[in-house]
Scaffold this motif. Structure first.
Motif, PDB file in Angstrom:
ATOM      1  N   PHE A 117       0.825  -1.199   0.000  1.00 42.28           N
ATOM      2  CA  PHE A 117       0.000   0.000   0.000  1.00 42.28           C
ATOM      3  C   PHE A 117       0.861   1.252   0.000  1.00 42.28           C
ATOM      4  CE2 PHE A 117      -2.498  -3.382   1.872  1.00 42.28           C
ATOM      5  CZ  PHE A 117      -3.694  -3.274   1.176  1.00 42.28           C
ATOM      6  N   GLY A 118       0.314   2.303  -0.631  1.00 38.21           N
ATOM      7  CA  GLY A 118       1.038   3.555  -0.733  1.00 38.21           C
ATOM      8  C   GLY A 118       0.997   4.355   0.553  1.00 38.21           C
ATOM      9  N   ARG A 119       1.811   5.396   0.604  1.00 36.82           N
ATOM     10  CA  ARG A 119       1.902   6.290   1.749  1.00 36.82           C
ATOM     11  C   ARG A 119       2.196   7.693   1.232  1.00 36.82           C
ATOM     12  NH1 ARG A 119       6.468   3.171   5.012  1.00 36.82           N
ATOM     13  NH2 ARG A 119       6.150   4.796   6.598  1.00 36.82           N
ATOM     14  N   ALA A 120       2.153   8.678   2.110  1.00 39.34           N
ATOM     15  CA  ALA A 120       2.368  10.075   1.709  1.00 39.34           C
ATOM     16  C   ALA A 120       3.544  10.667   2.477  1.00 39.34           C
ATOM     17  CB  ALA A 120       1.114  10.904   1.954  1.00 39.34           C
ATOM     18  N   LEU A 121       4.325  11.474   1.790  1.00 35.77           N
ATOM     19  CA  LEU A 121       5.455  12.167   2.385  1.00 35.77           C
ATOM     20  C   LEU A 121       5.504  13.579   1.823  1.00 35.77           C
ATOM     21  CD1 LEU A 121       8.039  12.125   4.127  1.00 35.77           C
ATOM     22  CD2 LEU A 121       9.272  11.286   2.113  1.00 35.77           C
ATOM     23  N   GLY A 122       5.620  14.583   2.681  1.00 35.33           N
ATOM     24  CA  GLY A 122       5.651  15.968   2.247  1.00 35.33           C
ATOM     25  C   GLY A 122       6.754  16.222   1.240  1.00 35.33           C
ATOM     26  N   ARG A 123       6.442  17.044   0.249  1.00 32.86           N
ATOM     27  CA  ARG A 123       7.440  17.359  -0.770  1.00 32.86           C
ATOM     28  C   ARG A 123       8.630  18.117  -0.189  1.00 32.86           C
ATOM     29  NH1 ARG A 123       5.735  17.587  -6.145  1.00 32.86           N
ATOM     30  NH2 ARG A 123       7.851  18.305  -6.545  1.00 32.86           N
ATOM     31  N   ASP A 124       8.451  18.811   0.913  1.00 35.27           N
ATOM     32  CA  ASP A 124       9.575  19.487   1.539  1.00 35.27           C
ATOM     33  C   ASP A 124      10.627  18.497   2.030  1.00 35.27           C
ATOM     34  OD1 ASP A 124       7.594  18.654   3.327  1.00 35.27           O
ATOM     35  OD2 ASP A 124       8.116  20.142   4.846  1.00 35.27           O
ATOM     36  N   ILE A 125      10.204  17.263   2.329  1.00 35.84           N
ATOM     37  CA  ILE A 125      11.136  16.206   2.745  1.00 35.84           C
ATOM     38  C   ILE A 125      11.535  15.334   1.558  1.00 35.84           C
ATOM     39  CG2 ILE A 125      11.425  14.173   4.232  1.00 35.84           C
ATOM     40  CD1 ILE A 125       9.416  15.442   6.161  1.00 35.84           C
ATOM     41  N   PHE A 126      10.547  14.918   0.775  1.00 41.42           N
ATOM     42  CA  PHE A 126      10.799  13.976  -0.314  1.00 41.42           C
ATOM     43  C   PHE A 126      11.770  14.526  -1.352  1.00 41.42           C
ATOM     44  CE2 PHE A 126       9.173  11.887  -4.329  1.00 41.42           C
ATOM     45  CZ  PHE A 126       9.760  10.657  -4.071  1.00 41.42           C
ATOM     46  N   ASP A 127      11.561  15.768  -1.786  1.00 43.43           N
ATOM     47  CA  ASP A 127      12.433  16.338  -2.808  1.00 43.43           C
ATOM     48  C   ASP A 127      13.865  16.484  -2.298  1.00 43.43           C
ATOM     49  OD1 ASP A 127      10.115  16.450  -4.231  1.00 43.43           O
ATOM     50  OD2 ASP A 127      10.153  18.594  -4.622  1.00 43.43           O
ATOM     51  N   CYS A 128      14.026  16.779  -1.006  1.00 45.94           N
ATOM     52  CA  CYS A 128      15.381  16.869  -0.438  1.00 45.94           C
ATOM     53  C   CYS A 128      16.069  15.508  -0.434  1.00 45.94           C
ATOM     54  CB  CYS A 128      15.323  17.434   0.976  1.00 45.94           C
ATOM     55  SG  CYS A 128      15.026  19.212   1.054  1.00 45.94           S
ATOM     56  N   LEU A 129      15.330  14.435  -0.126  1.00 46.49           N
ATOM     57  CA  LEU A 129      15.908  13.094  -0.172  1.00 46.49           C
ATOM     58  C   LEU A 129      16.428  12.776  -1.569  1.00 46.49           C
ATOM     59  CD1 LEU A 129      13.313  10.971   1.880  1.00 46.49           C
ATOM     60  CD2 LEU A 129      15.577  11.747   2.630  1.00 46.49           C
ATOM     61  N   LEU A 130      15.622  13.075  -2.572  1.00 50.08           N
ATOM     62  CA  LEU A 130      16.013  12.797  -3.948  1.00 50.08           C
ATOM     63  C   LEU A 130      17.220  13.631  -4.372  1.00 50.08           C
ATOM     64  CD1 LEU A 130      12.504  12.561  -5.640  1.00 50.08           C
ATOM     65  CD2 LEU A 130      14.220  10.752  -5.666  1.00 50.08           C
ATOM     66  N   LEU A 131      17.207  14.922  -4.051  1.00 48.30           N
ATOM     67  CA  LEU A 131      18.296  15.787  -4.487  1.00 48.30           C
ATOM     68  C   LEU A 131      19.611  15.432  -3.795  1.00 48.30           C
ATOM     69  CD1 LEU A 131      18.817  18.107  -6.430  1.00 48.30           C
ATOM     70  CD2 LEU A 131      18.488  19.691  -4.528  1.00 48.30           C
ATOM     71  N   GLN A 132      19.540  15.055  -2.510  1.00 49.19           N
ATOM     72  CA  GLN A 132      20.749  14.642  -1.828  1.00 49.19           C
ATOM     73  C   GLN A 132      21.313  13.358  -2.430  1.00 49.19           C
ATOM     74  OE1 GLN A 132      22.690  16.189   0.427  1.00 49.19           O
ATOM     75  NE2 GLN A 132      24.041  14.440   0.036  1.00 49.19           N
ATOM     76  N   ALA A 133      20.424  12.444  -2.815  1.00 49.75           N
ATOM     77  CA  ALA A 133      20.886  11.219  -3.477  1.00 49.75           C
ATOM     78  C   ALA A 133      21.549  11.550  -4.810  1.00 49.75           C
ATOM     79  CB  ALA A 133      19.703  10.265  -3.692  1.00 49.75           C
ATOM     80  N   ALA A 134      20.983  12.513  -5.551  1.00 51.29           N
ATOM     81  CA  ALA A 134      21.583  12.925  -6.822  1.00 51.29           C
ATOM     82  C   ALA A 134      22.968  13.530  -6.587  1.00 51.29           C
ATOM     83  CB  ALA A 134      20.672  13.921  -7.532  1.00 51.29           C
ATOM     84  N   ARG A 135      23.078  14.370  -5.587  1.00 51.01           N
ATOM     85  CA  ARG A 135      24.382  14.987  -5.276  1.00 51.01           C
ATOM     86  C   ARG A 135      25.400  13.909  -4.905  1.00 51.01           C
ATOM     87  NH1 ARG A 135      22.567  18.523  -2.215  1.00 51.01           N
ATOM     88  NH2 ARG A 135      22.773  20.388  -3.508  1.00 51.01           N
ATOM     89  N   SER A 136      24.982  12.932  -4.113  1.00 54.64           N
ATOM     90  CA  SER A 136      25.885  11.854  -3.711  1.00 54.64           C
ATOM     91  C   SER A 136      26.310  10.993  -4.894  1.00 54.64           C
ATOM     92  CB  SER A 136      25.209  10.972  -2.655  1.00 54.64           C
ATOM     93  OG  SER A 136      24.922  11.712  -1.488  1.00 54.64           O
ATOM     94  N   ALA A 137      25.461  10.927  -5.919  1.00 52.62           N
ATOM     95  CA  ALA A 137      25.773  10.149  -7.122  1.00 52.62           C
ATOM     96  C   ALA A 137      26.670  10.911  -8.086  1.00 52.62           C
ATOM     97  CB  ALA A 137      24.487   9.729  -7.825  1.00 52.62           C
ATOM     98  N   GLY A 138      27.017  12.155  -7.753  1.00 54.01           N
ATOM     99  CA  GLY A 138      27.918  12.935  -8.596  1.00 54.01           C
ATOM    100  C   GLY A 138      27.250  13.944  -9.493  1.00 54.01           C
ATOM    101  N   VAL A 139      25.938  14.120  -9.371  1.00 55.70           N
ATOM    102  CA  VAL A 139      25.246  15.119 -10.184  1.00 55.70           C
ATOM    103  C   VAL A 139      25.653  16.519  -9.712  1.00 55.70           C
ATOM    104  CG1 VAL A 139      22.993  16.049 -10.850  1.00 55.70           C
ATOM    105  CG2 VAL A 139      23.298  13.572 -10.609  1.00 55.70           C
ATOM    106  N   GLU A 140      25.984  17.411 -10.652  1.00 51.64           N
ATOM    107  CA  GLU A 140      26.306  18.794 -10.299  1.00 51.64           C
ATOM    108  C   GLU A 140      25.003  19.581 -10.186  1.00 51.64           C
ATOM    109  OE1 GLU A 140      29.193  22.545 -11.593  1.00 51.64           O
ATOM    110  OE2 GLU A 140      29.049  20.766 -12.892  1.00 51.64           O
ATOM    111  N   ILE A 141      24.823  20.257  -9.058  1.00 57.88           N
ATOM    112  CA  ILE A 141      23.576  20.959  -8.773  1.00 57.88           C
ATOM    113  C   ILE A 141      23.789  22.467  -8.892  1.00 57.88           C
ATOM    114  CG2 ILE A 141      21.664  21.196  -7.153  1.00 57.88           C
ATOM    115  CD1 ILE A 141      22.192  18.296  -7.952  1.00 57.88           C
ATOM    116  N   PHE A 142      23.020  23.113  -9.749  1.00 59.61           N
ATOM    117  CA  PHE A 142      23.003  24.567  -9.848  1.00 59.61           C
ATOM    118  C   PHE A 142      21.711  25.047  -9.189  1.00 59.61           C
ATOM    119  CE2 PHE A 142      25.709  23.141 -13.292  1.00 59.61           C
ATOM    120  CZ  PHE A 142      26.761  24.056 -13.301  1.00 59.61           C
TER     121      PHE A 142
END
Length: 417
Positions: A117-142
């Motif tokens: 079953f699905g669940r809900a997570l605020g975008r203020d938290i979810f988007d930060c999780l994703l962006l931090q994972a991208a940064r850790s993977a070597g993505v350059e963030i502007f």
């Protein structure tokens, strides 16, 4: 002096669609940059529910455990609040797929091996999780930087980005538009501005202290619009809705005052007056921050690859939010595009092949739910049809379960079946 950096791909927008494609490409050896105009964390107009069919993808993106640790309760029931009608039915579980990653035993026993079953997570938290994972993977963030122009440059393209008075040029053969569809702009991938009485505007708020059952996600149907409520993280209830432009203008004309109501005041009052279920759920609730507004929304299917730019998320196409599948479609479209790009030959011919294959995969996965959402939204905003829908659901609540299935909540992402 203008700075120039070169990459294999540039992604414009760091929401779930943009970070999904950036993460996947970076973990496959691509040099990727993300351009994001907002400072994180930031709240977004979004229902915030994520179907269980996405959780194998979240594990692939390596944020699955963090998502499980932060998200709200499992949503096991779907409902309808419309006028005096308050109906509910079981939420269909996700189809069998790969087991979820094992974790520590829960208080009531070993953790289940499959997230049904699905669940809900605020975008203020979810988007930060994703962006931090991208940064850790070597993505350059502007960030915070705004993309203001895209111009051809031989076999690649130049993206001009601005942060205050500073200009930076980033160059890549692959440009991914993940900037959504709500804001018009100067980029060739952005939609033009229109103004129609039937335009739908989105509103969203968090509250605490709600009495809504934690495992219930009701659809809200009210004159001129529709919405939803879901228990999210840290005791917050996420309430979101869409309302027609002409109805909103009418509601803001307060009958007993010379001044107009604010848009948020008008929407909040309309919800409380129109749906008994909302009144009951929010009777003792407290606001957790202000109402947010955005729009108008742009439901429909658009070109996934045009003028050498790939589109993901709402830029590629979006369903009416009535089916609560926006985040799912964003994550999955990013994954689909990354899979096609990573196996395509280099050069423009390879990009065109990837574009055709991605568009076919996008339509195969999403077109049914886009059309189903349009039909349901049309019923919801039509007074006579909405009354009939409420009557049908009162007598046949299993229609809610069928609607959840048609919306794609049980359909696994290709590659994880």
């Amino acid at each position: 002096m203008t700075r120039l950096s070169t990459h294999d791909a540039i992604v414009i927008g760091a929401g779930p669609a943009g970070t999904s494609v950036a993460l996947t490409l970076a973990r496959r050896g691509w040099a990727v940059a993300i351009v994001e105009k907002s400072v994180f964390p930031r709240r977004k107009v979004c229902g915030e529910y994520i179907s269980a069919s996405n959780l194998a993808l979240l594990d692939q993106l390596e944020i699955g455990e963090a998502w499980r640790a932060n998200a709200g309760p499992e949503i096991r029931r779907v409902g309808l609040f419309s006028g005096e009608t308050c109906a509910e039915a079981p939420m269909p579980p996700a189809k069998d797929g790969p087991p979820a990653k094992e974790g520590p035993p829960a208080k009531d026993g070993p953790r289940a091996k499959k997230d049904g079953f699905g669940r809900a997570l605020g975008r203020d938290i979810f988007d930060c999780l994703l962006l931090q994972a991208a940064r850790s993977a070597g993505v350059e963030i502007f960030q915070p930087c705004r993309a203001v122009a895209i111009d051809p440059d031989g076999e690649a393209q130049l993206v001009r980005i601005q942060a205050g008075n500073e200009t930076t040029m980033v160059r890549a053969p692959v440009i991914v538009a993940a900037h959504g569809s709500w804001e018009p702009g100067s980029l060739p991938s952005q939609l033009g501005k229109t103004n129609r009485p039937s335009d739908l505007f989105g509103f969203k708020a968090h509250v605490t202290g709600s009495s809504l059952a934690p495992d219930l996600m009701p659809l809200l149907v009210f004159p001129g619009g529709y919405g939803g409520m879901v228990s999210a993280d840290h005791g917050r209830l996420s309430i979101s809705c869409c309302i027609r432009r002409d109805m909103l203008a009418r509601l803001r004309k307060h009958p007993r005052q010379q001044s107009h109501l604010s848009a948020a005041e008008a929407v909040s009052r309309h919800l409380m007056e129109s749906c008994r279920g909302v009144r009951d759920a929010l009777a003792s609730a407290d606001a957790d921050g202000p109402w947010l507004a955005a729009g108008p929304i742009r439901p429909g299917i658009r070109s996934c690859y045009e003028r050498d730019i790939f589109r993901v998320g709402n830029a590629a196409g979006e369903s009416h939010p009535v089916i609560a599948e926006g985040i799912s479609m964003a994550l999955q479209s990013g994954w689909l595009l990354a899979c096609e790009l990573s196996c395509a030959p280099s050069g423009r011919a390879g990009r065109e092949l990837a574009g055709r294959r991605y568009e076919a995969a996008w339509k195969s996965l999403f077109s049914t739910r886009v059309y189903a959402a349009a039909a349901l939204a049309g019923v919801a905003v039509s007074p006579g049809s909405a009354t009939l829908m409420a009557a049908i659901v009162r007598n046949f609540p299993q229609a809610l379960t069928l609607g959840a299935q048609l919306s794609g909540k049980t359909k696994l992402v290709p590659g994880f079946v």
